[in-house]
Scaffold this motif. Structure first.
Motif, PDB file in Angstrom:
ATOM      1  N   LEU A   1      18.432-113.627   3.553  1.00  0.00           N
ATOM      2  CA  LEU A   1      18.088-113.629   4.979  1.00  0.00           C
ATOM      3  C   LEU A   1      16.585-113.810   5.169  1.00  0.00           C
ATOM      4  CD1 LEU A   1      18.966-113.318   7.921  1.00  0.00           C
ATOM      5  CD2 LEU A   1      18.715-110.839   7.642  1.00  0.00           C
ATOM      6  N   ALA A   2      15.795-113.094   4.380  1.00  0.00           N
ATOM      7  CA  ALA A   2      14.335-113.234   4.472  1.00  0.00           C
ATOM      8  C   ALA A   2      13.905-114.660   4.122  1.00  0.00           C
ATOM      9  CB  ALA A   2      13.649-112.233   3.553  1.00  0.00           C
ATOM     10  N   GLY A   3      14.530-115.244   3.110  1.00  0.00           N
ATOM     11  CA  GLY A   3      14.209-116.620   2.734  1.00  0.00           C
ATOM     12  C   GLY A   3      14.582-117.608   3.817  1.00  0.00           C
ATOM     13  N   GLY A   4      15.746-117.395   4.443  1.00  0.00           N
ATOM     14  CA  GLY A   4      16.162-118.268   5.537  1.00  0.00           C
ATOM     15  C   GLY A   4      15.205-118.205   6.712  1.00  0.00           C
ATOM     16  N   ILE A   5      14.764-117.012   7.033  1.00  0.00           N
ATOM     17  CA  ILE A   5      13.791-116.853   8.131  1.00  0.00           C
ATOM     18  C   ILE A   5      12.442-117.448   7.737  1.00  0.00           C
ATOM     19  CG2 ILE A   5      12.474-115.141   9.457  1.00  0.00           C
ATOM     20  CD1 ILE A   5      15.043-113.358   9.309  1.00  0.00           C
ATOM     21  N   ALA A   6      12.020-117.214   6.495  1.00  0.00           N
ATOM     22  CA  ALA A   6      10.725-117.712   6.026  1.00  0.00           C
ATOM     23  C   ALA A   6      10.669-119.241   6.028  1.00  0.00           C
ATOM     24  CB  ALA A   6      10.425-117.178   4.632  1.00  0.00           C
ATOM     25  N   LEU A   7      11.808-119.903   5.867  1.00  0.00           N
ATOM     26  CA  LEU A   7      11.829-121.363   5.939  1.00  0.00           C
ATOM     27  C   LEU A   7      11.321-121.857   7.290  1.00  0.00           C
ATOM     28  CD1 LEU A   7      15.273-122.258   4.303  1.00  0.00           C
ATOM     29  CD2 LEU A   7      13.010-122.852   3.419  1.00  0.00           C
ATOM     30  N   LEU A   8      11.505-121.049   8.324  1.00  0.00           N
ATOM     31  CA  LEU A   8      11.137-121.449   9.682  1.00  0.00           C
ATOM     32  C   LEU A   8       9.727-121.023  10.085  1.00  0.00           C
ATOM     33  CD1 LEU A   8      14.537-120.533  11.372  1.00  0.00           C
ATOM     34  CD2 LEU A   8      13.769-122.778  10.567  1.00  0.00           C
ATOM     35  N   VAL A   9       9.071-120.229   9.248  1.00  0.00           N
ATOM     36  CA  VAL A   9       7.713-119.762   9.528  1.00  0.00           C
ATOM     37  C   VAL A   9       6.732-120.735   8.868  1.00  0.00           C
ATOM     38  CG1 VAL A   9       6.063-117.878   9.242  1.00  0.00           C
ATOM     39  CG2 VAL A   9       8.493-117.378   9.628  1.00  0.00           C
ATOM     40  N   PRO A  10       5.896-121.426   9.646  1.00  0.00           N
ATOM     41  CA  PRO A  10       5.048-122.480   9.075  1.00  0.00           C
ATOM     42  C   PRO A  10       4.238-122.081   7.849  1.00  0.00           C
ATOM     43  CG  PRO A  10       4.952-122.567  11.456  1.00  0.00           C
ATOM     44  CD  PRO A  10       5.738-121.329  11.108  1.00  0.00           C
ATOM     45  N   VAL A  11       3.579-120.933   7.866  1.00  0.00           N
ATOM     46  CA  VAL A  11       2.733-120.561   6.736  1.00  0.00           C
ATOM     47  C   VAL A  11       3.565-120.207   5.498  1.00  0.00           C
ATOM     48  CG1 VAL A  11       2.498-118.099   7.225  1.00  0.00           C
ATOM     49  CG2 VAL A  11       0.600-119.341   6.152  1.00  0.00           C
ATOM     50  N   LEU A  12       4.832-119.864   5.678  1.00  0.00           N
ATOM     51  CA  LEU A  12       5.714-119.523   4.560  1.00  0.00           C
ATOM     52  C   LEU A  12       6.649-120.662   4.165  1.00  0.00           C
ATOM     53  CD1 LEU A  12       6.733-115.910   5.689  1.00  0.00           C
ATOM     54  CD2 LEU A  12       4.984-116.566   4.020  1.00  0.00           C
ATOM     55  N   SER A  13       6.566-121.771   4.877  1.00  0.00           N
ATOM     56  CA  SER A  13       7.533-122.849   4.675  1.00  0.00           C
ATOM     57  C   SER A  13       7.403-123.559   3.337  1.00  0.00           C
ATOM     58  CB  SER A  13       7.431-123.877   5.806  1.00  0.00           C
ATOM     59  OG  SER A  13       6.181-124.530   5.767  1.00  0.00           O
ATOM     60  N   GLY A  14       6.315-123.343   2.612  1.00  0.00           N
ATOM     61  CA  GLY A  14       6.163-123.933   1.289  1.00  0.00           C
ATOM     62  C   GLY A  14       6.625-123.002   0.186  1.00  0.00           C
ATOM     63  N   VAL A  15       6.391-121.716   0.359  1.00  0.00           N
ATOM     64  CA  VAL A  15       6.763-120.750  -0.664  1.00  0.00           C
ATOM     65  C   VAL A  15       8.234-120.329  -0.538  1.00  0.00           C
ATOM     66  CG1 VAL A  15       6.068-118.635   0.536  1.00  0.00           C
ATOM     67  CG2 VAL A  15       5.886-118.757  -1.933  1.00  0.00           C
ATOM     68  N   ALA A  16       8.797-120.364   0.648  1.00  0.00           N
ATOM     69  CA  ALA A  16      10.189-119.956   0.853  1.00  0.00           C
ATOM     70  C   ALA A  16      11.175-120.797   0.053  1.00  0.00           C
ATOM     71  CB  ALA A  16      10.543-119.974   2.338  1.00  0.00           C
ATOM     72  N   PRO A  17      11.067-122.136   0.052  1.00  0.00           N
ATOM     73  CA  PRO A  17      12.020-122.896  -0.755  1.00  0.00           C
ATOM     74  C   PRO A  17      11.861-122.660  -2.253  1.00  0.00           C
ATOM     75  CG  PRO A  17      10.547-124.394   0.435  1.00  0.00           C
ATOM     76  CD  PRO A  17      10.226-123.005   0.868  1.00  0.00           C
ATOM     77  N   ILE A  18      10.654-122.331  -2.697  1.00  0.00           N
ATOM     78  CA  ILE A  18      10.450-122.009  -4.111  1.00  0.00           C
ATOM     79  C   ILE A  18      11.172-120.707  -4.447  1.00  0.00           C
ATOM     80  CG2 ILE A  18       8.714-121.402  -5.851  1.00  0.00           C
ATOM     81  CD1 ILE A  18       6.769-123.252  -4.270  1.00  0.00           C
ATOM     82  N   ALA A  19      11.003-119.699  -3.602  1.00  0.00           N
ATOM     83  CA  ALA A  19      11.654-118.412  -3.826  1.00  0.00           C
ATOM     84  C   ALA A  19      13.178-118.549  -3.764  1.00  0.00           C
ATOM     85  CB  ALA A  19      11.168-117.394  -2.799  1.00  0.00           C
TER      86      ALA A  19
END
Length: 150
Positions: A79-97
């Protein structure tokens, strides 16, 4: 220089950049659509059954022997990863995680479920890798933000 050459040169330059701008816009829309679809998948289809203790999720985690605590942790990470995909500053690290989480899911599928659904995590890694590559600049922004806070 006459006044007629300036508009011709400008028109020629804008005519050649218009298709490129259209392709760039289409690529941005496609990536945004992919991001939203992946965020919905991780938030609804993957995390929600674990977080509400759906019987199929409970059975899977009992088979593995990890229990409900691991089920809730993995659901929360998804869930945190799915939300982080939509947050611009986290959009690069979220798909890696999320890719790392999918690598773990692949290992679990192969180890405990005889590879029954092992293709699913591998298939999901492909669009996640694409997003990670296209959003790699946001990782630099995140590093700068963290360094500024430290």
């Amino acid at each position: 220089m006459s006044e007629t050459t300036v508009p011709v040169t400008t028109a020629a330059a804008s005519a050649t950049s218009a298709p490129a701008a259209g392709r760039a816009r289409a690529a941005r829309i496609a990536l945004r659509t992919l991001t939203v679809l992946l965020a919905l998948f991780y938030g609804v289809a993957s995390a929600l059954p674990k977080l509400i203790a759906h019987p199929s999720a409970v059975e899977s985690f009992d088979t593995i022997g990890w229990g409900s605590a691991a089920m809730y942790v993995i659901g929360a990470l998804e869930l945190a990863g799915g939300i982080a995909l939509l947050v611009p500053v986290l959009s690069g690290v979220a798909p890696i995680a999320l890719s790392a989480l999918m690598a773990g899911a692949f290992v679990v599928q192969m180890s405990y479920f005889d590879g029954e659904n092992a293709a699913t995590p591998l298939i999901l890694i492909v669009p996640l890798a694409l997003l990670a590559w296209t959003r790699r600049r946001s990782n630099a922004d995140l590093v700068r933000l963290v360094k500024r806070r430290v």
